[in-house]
Design a protein around this motif. Structure first.
Motif, PDB file in Angstrom:
ATOM      1  N   ALA A 103       0.832  -1.209   0.000  1.00  0.00           N
ATOM      2  CA  ALA A 103       0.000   0.000   0.000  1.00  0.00           C
ATOM      3  C   ALA A 103       0.861   1.250   0.000  1.00  0.00           C
ATOM      4  O   ALA A 103       1.987   1.249   0.476  1.00  0.00           O
ATOM      5  N   CYS A 104       0.276   2.325  -0.519  1.00  0.00           N
ATOM      6  CA  CYS A 104       0.926   3.641  -0.554  1.00  0.00           C
ATOM      7  C   CYS A 104       0.129   4.603   0.308  1.00  0.00           C
ATOM      8  O   CYS A 104      -1.092   4.669   0.166  1.00  0.00           O
ATOM      9  N   GLY A 105       0.794   5.370   1.133  1.00  0.00           N
ATOM     10  CA  GLY A 105       0.105   6.431   1.859  1.00  0.00           C
ATOM     11  C   GLY A 105       0.365   6.361   3.351  1.00  0.00           C
ATOM     12  O   GLY A 105       0.268   5.299   3.951  1.00  0.00           O
ATOM     13  N   MET A 120       5.653   7.202  -6.129  1.00  0.00           N
ATOM     14  CA  MET A 120       5.835   5.757  -6.141  1.00  0.00           C
ATOM     15  C   MET A 120       4.878   5.089  -7.131  1.00  0.00           C
ATOM     16  O   MET A 120       5.260   4.794  -8.257  1.00  0.00           O
ATOM     17  N   ILE A 121       3.645   4.892  -6.769  1.00  0.00           N
ATOM     18  CA  ILE A 121       2.811   3.994  -7.575  1.00  0.00           C
ATOM     19  C   ILE A 121       2.527   4.556  -8.974  1.00  0.00           C
ATOM     20  O   ILE A 121       2.572   3.808  -9.969  1.00  0.00           O
ATOM     21  N   LEU A 122       2.285   5.855  -9.074  1.00  0.00           N
ATOM     22  CA  LEU A 122       1.932   6.391 -10.399  1.00  0.00           C
ATOM     23  C   LEU A 122       3.137   6.431 -11.346  1.00  0.00           C
ATOM     24  O   LEU A 122       3.012   6.028 -12.514  1.00  0.00           O
ATOM     25  N   GLU A 164      -7.387  10.819 -16.406  1.00  0.00           N
ATOM     26  CA  GLU A 164      -7.418  11.852 -15.363  1.00  0.00           C
ATOM     27  C   GLU A 164      -6.179  11.806 -14.484  1.00  0.00           C
ATOM     28  O   GLU A 164      -5.940  12.730 -13.704  1.00  0.00           O
ATOM     29  N   TYR A 165      -5.406  10.710 -14.563  1.00  0.00           N
ATOM     30  CA  TYR A 165      -4.189  10.584 -13.747  1.00  0.00           C
ATOM     31  C   TYR A 165      -2.937  10.769 -14.603  1.00  0.00           C
ATOM     32  O   TYR A 165      -1.865  10.253 -14.284  1.00  0.00           O
ATOM     33  N   ALA A 166      -3.069  11.521 -15.698  1.00  0.00           N
ATOM     34  CA  ALA A 166      -1.910  11.747 -16.570  1.00  0.00           C
ATOM     35  C   ALA A 166      -0.856  12.613 -15.880  1.00  0.00           C
ATOM     36  O   ALA A 166       0.326  12.569 -16.224  1.00  0.00           O
ATOM     37  N   GLU A 170      -1.090  -5.819  -6.678  1.00  0.00           N
ATOM     38  CA  GLU A 170      -1.355  -5.122  -5.414  1.00  0.00           C
ATOM     39  C   GLU A 170      -2.805  -5.286  -4.990  1.00  0.00           C
ATOM     40  O   GLU A 170      -3.708  -5.291  -5.829  1.00  0.00           O
ATOM     41  N   PRO A 171      -3.044  -5.380  -3.688  1.00  0.00           N
ATOM     42  CA  PRO A 171      -4.437  -5.284  -3.236  1.00  0.00           C
ATOM     43  C   PRO A 171      -4.953  -3.887  -3.562  1.00  0.00           C
ATOM     44  O   PRO A 171      -4.180  -2.928  -3.618  1.00  0.00           O
ATOM     45  N   VAL A 172      -6.254  -3.778  -3.783  1.00  0.00           N
ATOM     46  CA  VAL A 172      -6.827  -2.478  -4.155  1.00  0.00           C
ATOM     47  C   VAL A 172      -6.798  -1.503  -2.973  1.00  0.00           C
ATOM     48  O   VAL A 172      -6.690  -0.289  -3.152  1.00  0.00           O
TER      49      VAL A 172
HETATM   50  N1  GGG Z   1      -2.628  -0.953  -2.758  1.00  0.00           N
HETATM   51  C1  GGG Z   1      -2.079   0.177  -3.333  1.00  0.00           C
HETATM   52  C2  GGG Z   1      -2.601   1.453  -2.741  1.00  0.00           C
HETATM   53  O1  GGG Z   1      -2.113   1.917  -1.746  1.00  0.00           O
HETATM   54  N2  GGG Z   1      -3.624   2.028  -3.352  1.00  0.00           N
HETATM   55  C3  GGG Z   1      -4.194   3.240  -2.883  1.00  0.00           C
HETATM   56  C4  GGG Z   1      -4.547   4.209  -3.953  1.00  0.00           C
HETATM   57  O2  GGG Z   1      -5.225   5.176  -3.697  1.00  0.00           O
HETATM   58  N3  GGG Z   1      -4.093   3.995  -5.158  1.00  0.00           N
HETATM   59  C5  GGG Z   1      -4.365   4.844  -6.235  1.00  0.00           C
HETATM   60  C6  GGG Z   1      -4.629   4.110  -7.495  1.00  0.00           C
HETATM   61  O3  GGG Z   1      -4.868   2.909  -7.482  1.00  0.00           O
HETATM   62  O4  GGG Z   1      -4.626   4.760  -8.543  1.00  0.00           O
END
Ligand code: GGG
Length: 348
Positions: free
Chosen positions: A69-71, A84-86, A131-133, A271-273
């Motif tokens: 998870a992120c945050g 990180m994730i984006l 929208e997440y560009a 990743e889990p949602v």
């Molecule tokens: N499991 C990954 C995580 O932390 N997701 C939280 C989140 O808000 N992700 C944004 C996304 O999926 O675009």
């Protein structure tokens, strides 16, 4: 063959659920070389960056990555996601985000009168633009006339590839594709999206397709989930609709996802949602189902269908008989559930 898998717990409950995901994969007996990554909020405080400088090369040198998870409350949310994730999704061009939605045995749904036979959908979320560009900016900060602009970006190539993939998935499932847009009020990007869907449909005569406004689709997911098979949606709409879908299938802790680049050998991110859930982090009560289910998707993507099926069967068995965490009607802890799934896998 040794599978090289990067383990990125991230923040909050990510650490707890990823440990169980790893345990379950190890129980399959596959030869896995794990790389532990300390990326996340704690690293950001310590070094000034969430990830190490050579993060892209490191991930590309693996077969897959499992993310928790992120945050974290101590870091602004847009920093956590945009450091990180984006970037991982964008730089690795993991343009398809697959989110299966199924009511697992024994897991209660908040929808009255609905059972597993009513809830079986696959969401295909566009994962690199929309929208997440990341296009936009702010000027005149702090002034009354301050402006914040967030621009959605839809490219024909970006829409075509994800829509085509969704049609392929629908063809291999129940043959029905629903496309979510808002092309009445938003008249450019989503109209392009609709046109691409109609054109792509000509290549899939066995798939029936429909266009549904996202607000109407949200209502339909609650009132009539059995009418949906594969849903394709933009980055934002897919993000929002799959939180609703997670609630329908028993809660955020149960939802899994795969970030992939179909047709390439780019490593996927699984990743889990759910997010980092700071309210319950460290308590040992987070539901590991979403993280473990994500390994089912990962193993299938890695060409290990037998191991994937064993983990899926173990997940179903433990959901049906328990132990379960409190969010899905039980009283067990994260580790107890992970141990039970791993034991089923090892015995299968
Ligand atoms: N499991 C990954 C995580 O932390 N997701 C939280 C989140 O808000 N992700 C944004 C996304 O999926 O675009």
């Amino acid at each position: 063959m040794t599978l090289k898998i990067a383990l990125l717990p991230g923040d909050g409950v990510g650490t707890e659920v990823v440990a169980e995901a790893r345990k379950v994969v190890d129980a399959t007996g596959l030869d896995v070389a794990w790389t532990d990554l300390d990326w996340g909020a704690e690293r950001w405080h310590r070094t000034g960056s969430m990830m190490q400088d050579d993060w892209e090369a490191l991930l590309r040198d693996h077969d897959a990555c499992i993310l928790g998870a992120c945050g974290h409350p101590s870091v602004a949310d847009h920093i956590s996601l945009w450091e990180m994730i984006l970037p991982i999704r964008q730089r690795l061009d993991l343009w398809a985000n697959l989110r299966p939605v199924r009511l697992l045995p024994g897991v209660p749904t908040p929808l009255a009168g609905r059972t597993a036979e009513h809830i079986d959908m696959l969401f295909v979320r566009e994962n690199s633009e929309g929208e997440y560009a990341g296009v936009g900016g702010r000027v005149h900060r702090g002034h009354p006339g301050e402006v914040g602009i967030e621009t959605s970006v839809f490219t024909r190539m970006g829409v075509e590839r994800v829509v085509r993939h969704a049609f392929e998935r629908a063809r291999d499932r129940r043959g029905q594709l629903t496309s979510a847009t808002k092309s009445n009020a938003s008249r450019y990007g989503y109209v392009l999206w609709d046109e691409v869907v109609d054109a792509t449909a000509e290549d899939f005569p066995s798939v029936t397709h429909e266009r549904v406004l996202v607000d109407a689709l949200a209502a339909r997911m609650v009132r009539n989930p059995e009418s949906l098979d594969v849903v394709v949606a933009s980055n934002l709409f897919g993000d929002i609709l799959t939180d609703l879908a997670a609630a329908i299938q028993g809660g955020m802790g149960t939802a899994a996802s795969a970030n992939i680049a179909p047709g390439t050998d780019t490593p996927g991110l699984f990743e889990p949602v759910h997010g980092s859930a700071p309210d319950i982090m460290g308590k040992g009560i987070a539901n590991p189902i979403g993280a473990v289910w994500s390994t089912v998707l990962m193993l299938e993507h890695l060409g290990e269908p037998e191991s994937s099926a064993r983990v899926a069967a173990a997940l179903d068995a433990v959901c049906a008989s328990g132990p379960r965490t409190a969010d899905v009607g039980g009283s067990a802890g994260t580790v107890e559930v992970g141990n039970a799934i791993a034991a089923h896998v090892a015995a299968s």
